[in-house]
Design an enzyme around this catalytic site. Structure first.
Site, PDB file in Angstrom:
ATOM      1  N   HIS A 292       0.822  -1.221   0.000  1.00 46.98           N
ATOM      2  CA  HIS A 292       0.000   0.000   0.000  1.00 46.98           C
ATOM      3  C   HIS A 292       0.856   1.271   0.000  1.00 46.98           C
ATOM      4  CE1 HIS A 292      -3.726  -2.119   0.379  1.00 46.98           C
ATOM      5  NE2 HIS A 292      -3.433  -2.635   1.560  1.00 46.98           N
ATOM      6  N   ASP A 328      -2.799 -10.596  -2.313  1.00 50.58           N
ATOM      7  CA  ASP A 328      -3.372 -10.042  -1.085  1.00 50.58           C
ATOM      8  C   ASP A 328      -4.825  -9.677  -1.364  1.00 50.58           C
ATOM      9  OD1 ASP A 328      -2.185  -8.530   1.659  1.00 50.58           O
ATOM     10  OD2 ASP A 328      -4.029  -7.656   0.853  1.00 50.58           O
ATOM     11  N   HIS A 330      -6.467  -7.202  -0.483  1.00 51.60           N
ATOM     12  CA  HIS A 330      -6.594  -5.769  -0.764  1.00 51.60           C
ATOM     13  C   HIS A 330      -5.738  -5.396  -1.976  1.00 51.60           C
ATOM     14  CE1 HIS A 330      -7.268  -6.197   3.657  1.00 51.60           C
ATOM     15  NE2 HIS A 330      -8.299  -5.433   3.380  1.00 51.60           N
ATOM     16  N   ASP A 419      -4.493 -12.658   3.683  1.00 56.45           N
ATOM     17  CA  ASP A 419      -5.754 -12.216   4.265  1.00 56.45           C
ATOM     18  C   ASP A 419      -6.966 -12.611   3.431  1.00 56.45           C
ATOM     19  OD1 ASP A 419      -4.776 -10.504   2.354  1.00 56.45           O
ATOM     20  OD2 ASP A 419      -4.902  -8.688   3.577  1.00 56.45           O
TER      21      ASP A 419
END
Length: 565
Positions: A292, A328, A330, A419
């Protein structure tokens, strides 16, 4: 700070001890108490004047407490200084609560198992990893497996030729943690890599079958090849502060800058070692995560972008084309930002999107790159949660592998967030360790096996440790313990893949025939719901529309249901 003191603090933090909180002054509380007592006589006098004209039922509890002269029957004792805190301790009932070690979820009561994940509140997951029994307290393991004596000494070890998989790990990364106690434990916590390391030690993988590379902090010059001065300085300045935040969910303490530089340095050096042949492949067991973090800003638990810095290292070593696969849950908005104008880097991300409602909101299938690099950003956005092995492998088979094969990378990096794993409290998906193992095996077929897997997210300790172990076993040459033989994707999964193919076939010639074939084989599967919807709309026109809201609305619903069925 002396090295001895730093090691002492590190030991305390790794043992789960928190730094002592600063003493709280009672000056404000004493001042408030004095002010309250000075107001009591005046307030009591006013209330006494209203005593005969106001019934008990009309008075508030506050008025009752402050009215020291109020008649409560035959009790003549003066209770003007009565306070709730003066009750005997045995009359105050405190509801016990505890946070699950495995998933961090809040539990109310004395139950020994988490209401969310079922983990025993005293399980041995930090000692034995996922091999520890979830239903028993510390000490019990599944299938009688016993833990090794401990983690490998973090000192430098050379990579042996008969141990081709390298691990990047350093215990100083455990010092990065949120020091301000809040109402809920932060999901990105040191226990994440503790649980993975314990799993690898218990199974004799690391130390044992893998070798550790030396850890070093990445240099400022190396950081500036990816990040701006603003990012580098913002992270560095946190080392002078006890606690700070980049965003409400992205914390730092005085050790975070060092941890971030160690994580980035390990990823940088692993990429160099793999490219040079000193290691066949590698796994970066690092934190804080990185995907991120953009050119300027730290966010989403990420400080420096570890994957981007590994790309820089691979290019420095001689790689011309680098592939990043980000699974991931996200979207890796930081990685996409860094490389969206770079045709030498192909970024492919599989993530929850849900029309931009899922964090961080980026990652639409229409985000394809820019400034001449269109098509070098491939987003596979899931429209819902609950996505599992079948959808991920289906996307690999029909999007990831065909585009990657046409790109023909020299080096492959996997941003491996776990995740999306079953049981993760943030991801809400259903990928199993077997699914991650099969995706890893497909990745290892690319770029001559030069693959670096970098840990990103993942917040259920049992899920993240079992999934990471399954990935490393494949890197070591083992076959996945279970293969998904017949892939049956969900309708949402097929729709997402078809949408991506329709967009990306403008940039990758190999997708045209695949899209046509896939649409003919699976198109009916995705259109089934739409055909029912059209039939319902057609049937609705056969009955008076006012039945829908009037007294005959139940007949209207029955009519529509009967015709559709």
């Amino acid at each position: 700070m002396s090295r001895f003191k730093e090691e002492e603090i590190g030991t305390r933090l790794r043992n789960g001890e928190s730094a002592p909180a600063p003493p709280t002054s009672n000056a404000v509380m004493h001042a408030e108490a004095a002010s309250s007592n000075s107001c009591k006589p005046h307030l009591a006098e006013q209330l006494m004047k209203q005593k005969n004209g106001k019934r008990t039922s009309d008075m508030t509890l506050e008025e009752m407490y402050y009215n020291s002269q109020y008649d409560f029957g035959d009790d003549e004792d003066d209770d003007s200084d009565w306070e709730p805190s003066a009750l005997p301790a045995h009359d105050v009932m405190e509801i016990p609560k505890w946070f699950c070690l495995n998933c961090t979820m809040l539990n109310i009561g004395d139950d020994s198992h988490c209401d969310v994940c079922g983990e025993h509140r005293e399980s041995g997951i930090l000692k034995h990893g996922f091999v520890a029994s979830a239903s028993c307290r510390e000490g019990a393991t599944e299938n009688g497996v016993h833990a090794s004596d401990g983690l490998q000494d973090p000192l430098v070890q050379s990579i042996a030729s008969d141990n081709p998989t390298a691990i990047g790990f350093d215990e100083r990364m455990l010092l990065h943690e949120e020091v301000v106690m809040k109402s809920h434990p932060h999901p990105e916590r040191p226990d994440r890599i503790r649980a993975i390391a314990a799993s690898l030690a218990t199974k004799g993988i690391f130390p044992g079958r893998c070798h550790q590379i030396s850890a070093r902090e990445i240099t400022q010059a190396e950081l500036l090849k990816v990040h701006s001065v603003e990012n580098v300085e913002a992270v560095e300045i946190t080392s002078r502060v006890f606690s700070s935040y980049f965003t409400p969910d992205t914390y730092a303490n005085q050790y975070s800058a060092t941890a971030a530089r160690l994580a980035a340095g390990l990823c940088f050096d692993l990429a160099s070692a793999i490219w040079s042949g000193r290691a066949k492949n590698g796994f970066a067991l690092v934190r804080p995560p990185g995907h991120h973090a953009g050119v300027k800003h730290a966010m989403g638990f990420c400080l420096h972008n570890n994957a981007a810095l590994a790309v820089s290292a691979a290019k420095n070593a001689g790689a011309k084309k680098v592939l990043i696969i980000d699974w991931d849950v996200h979207h890796g908005n930081g990685t996409q930002e860094i490389f969206e104008k770079d045709k030498s880097v192909l970024y492919i991300s599989l993530h929850r999107h849900e029309g931009g409602k899922f964090y961080p909101g980026t990652g639409s299938a229409y985000e394809i790159g820019s400034m001449g690099a269109e098509g070098y950003c491939v987003n596979i956005p899931w429209g819902r949660g609950g996505v599992g092995d079948n959808d991920y492998i289906f996307a690999f088979q029909h999007v990831v592998l065909p585009i990657a094969a046409e790109f023909d990378p020299d080096f492959t990096i996997v941003s491996a967030g776990f995740d999306a794993a079953r049981g993760d409290p943030l991801g809400g998906c259903d990928v199993t360790p077997a699914g991650y193992a099969q995706m890893t095996q497909m990745c290892c077929a690319l770029s001559g096996g030069k693959v670096l897997v970098i840990l990103e997210g993942g917040y259920n300790l049992r899920s993240i440790s079992s999934s990471a172990t399954a990935v490393i076993e494949v890197l070591l040459g083992e076959n996945p313990k279970q293969n998904v033989a017949q892939v049956m994707p969900s309708k949402a999964g097929v729709r997402a893949v078809l949408e991506v193919l329709k967009i990306q076939l403008n940039y990758w010639s190999s997708l045209e025939t695949k899209f046509t074939k896939l649409q003919s084989e699976w198109g009916w599967y995705t259109l089934e719901d739409k055909s029912k919807l059209k039939k319902k709309i057609r049937l609705e026109k056969q009955v008076p529309v006012w039945w829908k809201w009037g007294r005959k609305r139940w007949l209207y619903k029955l009519w529509c249901k009967k015709k559709i069925l």
